[in-house]
Design an enzyme around this catalytic site. Structure first.
Site, PDB file in Angstrom:
ATOM      1  NE  ARG A  41       9.775 -14.311   2.317  1.00 45.95           N
ATOM      2  CZ  ARG A  41       9.083 -15.437   2.487  1.00 45.95           C
ATOM      3  NH1 ARG A  41       9.522 -16.578   1.966  1.00 45.95           N
ATOM      4  NH2 ARG A  41       7.948 -15.423   3.178  1.00 45.95           N
ATOM      5  CB  SER A  70     -11.368  20.967 -10.681  1.00 46.66           C
ATOM      6  OG  SER A  70     -10.772  19.821 -10.100  1.00 46.66           O
ATOM      7  CD  GLU A  89       0.055  21.814  -8.718  1.00 47.49           C
ATOM      8  OE1 GLU A  89      -0.055  22.241  -9.860  1.00 47.49           O
ATOM      9  OE2 GLU A  89       0.098  22.558  -7.729  1.00 47.49           O
ATOM     10  N   GLY A 114       3.660  -9.913   4.263  1.00 50.46           N
ATOM     11  CA  GLY A 114       3.511  -9.289   5.572  1.00 50.46           C
ATOM     12  C   GLY A 114       4.592  -8.277   5.866  1.00 50.46           C
TER      13      GLY A 114
END
Length: 655
Positions: free
Chosen positions: A322, A157, A435, A412
């Site tokens: 589901r 940085s 960045e 899972g």
């Protein structure tokens, strides 16, 4: 947003109907054509999602390079370059294209970012016509591959402290590039390990024995596929993710480049060895140079938002098909998204993703305007830099959180590599670091707030900022912020006078905005007081700043969340009446109230929330989740993610 939520006849809630295509058009905005081009390219090359798992690292790197060149041939990656060099001449379009590319494999995304955003952007914005004419035509096509060699092993940085040195040899009219020790190695450099032929190298310029600060140079690093003389390249090896990008380390052992290799938009060295610059102040010169590279942060922030969209689309579609546990007398198991807890896990994240999408629209527009303005408004650039820094931080942290939550929400099956979460987690994790480290970026945001950009912003390091703030009355710091004036206006609009926060409706956007503005203003005043108190007691400015650093980060985050909410509210207000406006209003309310709820301890500690009101907000958040639940599938469909990118057959269905 309280309008259009109820039936006039019954006073009851009426579920809005979403026009998915129209909502996609709202989200795509002015760049729908560009985004559709990228979507088409993603579908054409969808096999890369499988190849990322199947190919060895060397083969996958070559595959990614080939895809980048193929996409360049469609014009997708060159949108931000001038038309005379084969580009599209539209900075905003280039960001939109990059954001959309984040729906696909992220090694391809980052390779594009390195080549066209970082390497190409540095030559475009830091170089002059001689560099543009020499490099851009082949760079835009991908025929010439390059690197952006800024980061060093010991300096990330802190760019001003880079250890690589470029000394001018006036007799030879050459710069001599030298790596001064292991800490000055250029490290983690994309395109370095295999494909890069040139590098834009950031180094400390020395002319006639005097240091002139960090400047950028175009340096050949390969010739005929082999390392150039004096250039030593190592492969960084396997990473947590993004293994289709060839990151490497580079050392320079007295590498000579001609005087013309200096990217000389802001400074130059005459043949005789005289340093010249149109910007006298070295600090301002340095920050002006870095400011031209801000599009990288804007790009990564947008990529973070769209990566989150992919994870949420997969998890939401899974939750709509589901079933788990019988919930009624008929014995049929219940859909996951019908459970209140599952709604709580996913729907506020969808709301926050929409909010960040519209915040990204704002910063992208600012970037386009600043880079298209021949007047080069310095104040506009500073505001852009701060907003880009903060948006990038919030968006990339959001992506990391979303991907983890969505993986867990898919059980899972979410752990299987075929269902994309493995790649999403591994490949996007670095977004919070490159960045600009997010915490460092938020300090930049806070510095702008504390000084209101009124001082010589670039001259202020941390100690300078402390001294600047402590020379002002605390009230002056607050008066300098727009939040103070906005809060006074909002108080006039809301009922209850000073009790506005107890009397206003929870779904009143003015109330929501007033709450986040109050938090920002109060935190900002607190930081200023703590800084001033420390200096008044003759304490070391560095120690004072270190002690308030957590407070500095908190005020920057509060500021950015205020800007994000303002962007969402403003966008919703501009839409025509109808189902889409109502749906976005629900999401806006959910984002606002879940943001307040998440920081309820602060609001209660500072007298802006009673226990009863806090509980009411939680009830309202739950109610908003129930209202949004029937809309969830359409809300994620509106993001326009190609089905081929939702490569999760166990979760969303399909082949």
């Amino acid at each position: 947003m309280t309008t259009d939520r109820t039936s006039p006849a019954t006073g009851g809630y009426v579920q809005p109907e979403i026009d998915v295509r129209a909502l996609t058009e709202v989200l795509d905005g002015a760049y729908a054509e560009v985004r559709d081009l990228v979507r088409a390219n993603l579908v054409t090359h969808a096999s890369v999602l499988d190849e990322a798992d199947e190919l060895g690292i060397d083969a996958f790197r070559e595959r990614v390079r080939d895809l980048v060149v193929a996409m360049a041939a469609t014009g997708q990656t060159g949108m931000g370059f001038p038309k005379r060099y084969g580009g599209g001449g539209d900075v905003g379009a280039s960001i939109a294209a990059f954001e959309t590319l984040a729906f696909g494999d992220l090694s391809v995304l980052v390779k594009v970012g390195v080549q066209f955003g970082l390497f190409g952007g540095a030559i475009l914005h830091l170089g002059t016509e001689r560099h543009h004419d020499t490099y851009l035509p082949d760079l835009v096509t991908g025929e010439l591959m390059g690197c952006f060699a800024m980061t060093e092993t010991g300096h990330g940085s802190n760019v001003q402290a880079l250890g690589t040195v470029a000394r001018y040899d006036a007799d030879a009219q050459e710069f001599v590039i030298t790596t001064e020790g292991d800490q000055a190695r250029k490290d983690y450099i994309g395109n370095a390990a295999r494909h890069g032929e040139l590098a834009v190298v950031f180094a400390q310029l020395e002319v006639a024995g005097k240091s002139e600060g960090v400047h950028a140079f175009v340096v050949p690093i390969r010739a005929g596929g082999e390392s150039a003389p004096g250039v030593h390249i190592e492969d960084d090896g396997r990473k947590m993710g993004l293994n289709g990008v060839d990151n490497g380390r580079i050392r320079f052992d007295d590498v000579r480049v001609p005087r013309e290799a200096l990217l000389n938009r802001f400074a130059d060295v005459t043949p005789e060895g005289v340093y010249e610059s149109t910007i006298d102040n070295p600090h301002r010169r340095f920050f002006t140079m870095l400011g031209t590279l801000v599009q990288g942060r804007v790009s990564v922030g947008g990529a973070g938002v769209n990566t989150a969209k992919v994870a949420l689309a997969i998890a939401t579609k899974y939750a709509l098909r589901r079933r788990q546990f019988a919930a009624g007398p008929q014995g049929e198991e219940q859909l996951l998204l019908d459970y209140g807890l599952h709604q709580r896990r996913l729907l506020p994240l969808i709301a926050r993703t929409y909010a960040l999408h519209f915040a990204q629209d704002v910063v992208r527009t600012q970037l386009h305007d600043v880079f298209s303005d021949p007047e080069d408004d310095a104040q506009a650039r500073r505001l852009l830099e701060a907003r880009a820094a903060g948006t990038k931080a919030l968006a990339t942290w959001h992506a990391t959180r979303v991907i983890q939550e969505c993986r867990e929400a898919c059980g899972g099956a979410g752990y299987l590599a075929v269902n994309r979460f493995a790649a999403l987690k591994a490949d996007s994790d670095i977004f919070t670091t490159f960045e600009g480290d997010n915490h460092v970026l938020l300090q930049l945001v806070a510095k702008g707030l504390l000084t209101d950009y009124a001082s010589e912003f670039e001259d202020l390091d941390q100690l300078g900022m402390v001294r600047y703030v402590t020379n002002l009355a605390v009230e002056t710091v607050i008066e300098k912020t727009s939040a103070h004036k906005l809060l006074e206006r909002v108080r006039d609009l809301l009922p209850g006078g000073d009790e506005w926060d107890q009397e206003a409706g929870l779904l009143d956007s003015e109330y929501q905005l007033a709450m986040v503005r109050y938090r920002e203003e109060h935190m900002l005043a607190g930081v200023a007081r703590r800084l001033k108190s420390g200096i008044d007691r003759k304490r070391d400015p560095g120690a004072v700043f270190s002690e308030v650093q957590d407070h500095v980060i908190a005020v920057a985050r509060a500021h950015m969340e205020r800007l994000v909410l303002e962007a969402f509210v403003e966008k919703t207000r501009t839409l025509p009446d109808g189902g889409n406006k109502v749906a976005l209003g629900l999401l806006c309310d959910l984002y606002a109230l879940s943001t307040i709820e998440a920081d309820r301890a602060w609001f209660m500690e500072h007298g802006r929330l009673t226990v009863q009101r806090s509980k009411a907000i939680t009830r309202e958040v739950n109610d908003l989740c129930r209202k949004i639940r029937p809309l969830a599938g359409e809300l994620v469909d509106a993001w326009g993610i190609p089905d081929a990118m939702l490569r999760a057959p166990d979760l969303v269905g399909g082949a």
